[in-house]
Write a protein that holds these residues in place. Structure first.
Motif, short mmCIF file in Angstrom:
data_model
loop_
_atom_site.label_atom_id
_atom_site.label_comp_id
_atom_site.label_asym_id
_atom_site.label_seq_id
_atom_site.Cartn_x
_atom_site.Cartn_y
_atom_site.Cartn_z
N ILE A 121 0.86 -1.18 0.00
CA ILE A 121 0.00 0.00 0.00
C ILE A 121 0.90 1.23 0.00
N ARG A 122 0.75 2.05 -1.03
CA ARG A 122 1.62 3.22 -1.20
C ARG A 122 1.03 4.45 -0.51
N ARG A 123 1.88 5.44 -0.31
CA ARG A 123 1.42 6.69 0.29
C ARG A 123 0.30 7.30 -0.55
N GLY A 124 -0.74 7.74 0.13
CA GLY A 124 -1.86 8.37 -0.54
C GLY A 124 -2.95 7.43 -0.97
N GLU A 125 -2.70 6.13 -0.99
CA GLU A 125 -3.71 5.20 -1.50
C GLU A 125 -4.92 5.10 -0.56
N LEU A 126 -4.68 5.01 0.74
CA LEU A 126 -5.80 4.81 1.65
C LEU A 126 -6.55 6.09 1.97
N SER A 128 -7.11 8.53 -0.26
CA SER A 128 -7.82 9.04 -1.44
C SER A 128 -9.19 8.38 -1.56
N SER A 129 -10.02 8.94 -2.43
CA SER A 129 -11.36 8.39 -2.63
C SER A 129 -11.36 7.23 -3.63
N ALA A 130 -10.25 7.02 -4.32
CA ALA A 130 -10.17 5.96 -5.33
C ALA A 130 -10.01 4.61 -4.67
N PRO A 131 -10.57 3.55 -5.27
CA PRO A 131 -10.38 2.20 -4.71
C PRO A 131 -8.95 1.72 -4.92
N LEU A 132 -8.56 0.74 -4.13
CA LEU A 132 -7.27 0.08 -4.32
C LEU A 132 -7.37 -0.82 -5.55
N HIS A 133 -6.42 -0.69 -6.47
CA HIS A 133 -6.48 -1.45 -7.72
C HIS A 133 -5.42 -2.54 -7.77
N HIS A 134 -5.18 -3.24 -6.66
CA HIS A 134 -4.17 -4.29 -6.66
C HIS A 134 -4.37 -5.21 -5.46
N CYS A 190 -19.09 -4.44 2.03
CA CYS A 190 -18.15 -3.62 2.78
C CYS A 190 -18.84 -2.34 3.23
N ALA A 191 -19.35 -2.36 4.45
CA ALA A 191 -20.11 -1.22 4.97
C ALA A 191 -19.52 -0.73 6.28
N GLN A 192 -18.22 -0.87 6.44
CA GLN A 192 -17.58 -0.46 7.68
C GLN A 192 -17.72 1.05 7.90
N ALA A 193 -17.74 1.44 9.15
CA ALA A 193 -17.82 2.86 9.49
C ALA A 193 -16.55 3.60 9.10
N SER A 194 -15.41 2.93 9.22
CA SER A 194 -14.13 3.52 8.84
C SER A 194 -13.97 3.50 7.32
N MET A 195 -13.67 4.67 6.72
CA MET A 195 -13.48 4.73 5.27
C MET A 195 -12.32 3.85 4.83
N GLN A 196 -11.21 3.88 5.56
CA GLN A 196 -10.07 3.07 5.18
C GLN A 196 -10.38 1.58 5.33
N ALA A 197 -11.11 1.21 6.36
CA ALA A 197 -11.49 -0.20 6.51
C ALA A 197 -12.39 -0.64 5.37
N VAL A 224 3.00 -2.09 3.93
CA VAL A 224 2.79 -0.73 3.45
C VAL A 224 4.13 -0.07 3.15
N GLU A 225 4.12 0.87 2.24
CA GLU A 225 5.29 1.71 2.02
C GLU A 225 5.56 2.52 3.28
N GLN A 226 6.85 2.69 3.62
CA GLN A 226 7.18 3.50 4.78
C GLN A 226 6.54 4.88 4.65
N GLY A 227 5.84 5.29 5.70
CA GLY A 227 5.19 6.59 5.70
C GLY A 227 3.78 6.60 5.18
N ALA A 228 3.30 5.46 4.69
CA ALA A 228 1.92 5.40 4.20
C ALA A 228 0.95 5.50 5.37
N GLU A 229 -0.16 6.20 5.15
CA GLU A 229 -1.19 6.29 6.17
C GLU A 229 -1.82 4.91 6.36
#
Length: 273
Positions: A121-126, A128-134, A190-197, A224-229
């Motif tokens: 998981i790279r920086r900015g992926e989680l 952002s509003s875009a889905p993970l594509h990998h 996937c209806a978790q309260a947490s957006m990242q979850a 995750v990449e170092q520094g990724a949220e």
């Protein structure tokens, strides 16, 4: 590659982790794939690689790393990374270099031989509003969850840990080994309260996650990449622990049928330019 319609699901039997206050942890990876980053000498030799200016690591723990070479295609991989900010990188163990436009399976994860950057998981992926594509990568406590069947590993892993035995790999589900592709059932909502979850839940359902290393203590970790949220507070860790407990093994994922074959659950990510 997404999970396919031909996937055969086997319950993985992953129970909640008992350490680190019940939170999901991360395994940091040190990734330098930007051709505009400064060039540094690798391991004191003539090989030059692009290294982010502020990156550093003390050479401990896994310290898995991958750096882009001068040709803009070759990624050099090794671990554990020793690097002071702005200095030249080195590592103790060198792993295969790969062409970034190839399959990029081989890498510096010592427990599996899987990629140092693929699935991270790279920086900015989680955020952002875009889905993970990998697909993702996860580490599990081998003594609790990974089986010693068939040497303790399966494709795309090239091996298990050097210390693998039926004592150190004490899992009871033969399908769950190093390299296993884990995924949520296709009916998962996937209806978790947490957006990242929610984003991670969708990625686990649509792409899955490969077991890449032994966490070596009773935690579940995501690469995750170092520094990724990672984590946005509130219910994140509780909801992610429930995601791990619901995971299955895609038991028929293979070179000719990645993700189980059939129709992919979601469209492929755009190709590299």
């Amino acid at each position: 590659m997404p999970v396919g319609s031909g996937a055969v699901y086997v319950p993985a039997g992953i129970q909640p982790a008992n350490a680190w206050y019940g939170e999901i942890t991360t395994d940091d990876e040190f990734i330098g794939l930007n051709p505009t980053d400064p060039l540094r000498s690798l391991n004191g030799g003539s090989t030059m690689v692009h290294v982010p200016g502020g990156m550093s690591h003390d050479g401990s723990w896994n310290g898995v790393a991958g750096f882009l070479g001068t040709d803009g295609r070759t990624v050099h991989q090794g671990q554990p990374l020793a690097l002071a900010a702005g200095a030249n990188p080195s590592w103790q163990y060198t792993y295969p270099s790969v062409d970034i436009k190839g399959d990029c399976i081989a890498g510096a994860h010592g427990g599996s031989g899987l990629s140092s950057f693929g699935g991270s998981i790279r920086r900015g992926e989680l955020s952002s509003s875009a889905p993970l594509h990998h697909a993702l990568k996860v580490n599990l406590y081998a003594k609790r969850f990974l089986s010693c069947a068939s040497g303790g590993y399966r494709w795309p892993a090239s091996h298990a840990d050097a210390y693998e035995s039926c004592t150190t790999y004490g899992g009871s589900v033969p399908a769950l080994r190093m390299g296993s592709l884990l995924a949520l059932p296709p009916s998962t909502v996937c209806a978790q309260a947490s957006m990242q979850a929610r984003k991670l839940c969708a990625a686990f359902r649509d792409y899955g996650a490969y077991v890449s290393d032994d966490s070596y203590w009773d935690v579940h970790a995501v690469a995750v990449e170092q520094g990724a949220e990672f984590g946005d507070g509130g219910s994140f860790h509780t909801e992610m622990m429930a995601v791990f407990s619901a995971l299955d093994v895609i038991d028929n994922s293979a070179p000719g049928a990645v993700g189980g074959g059939g129709t992919p659950r979601v469209a492929l990510a755009p190709p590299l330019p």
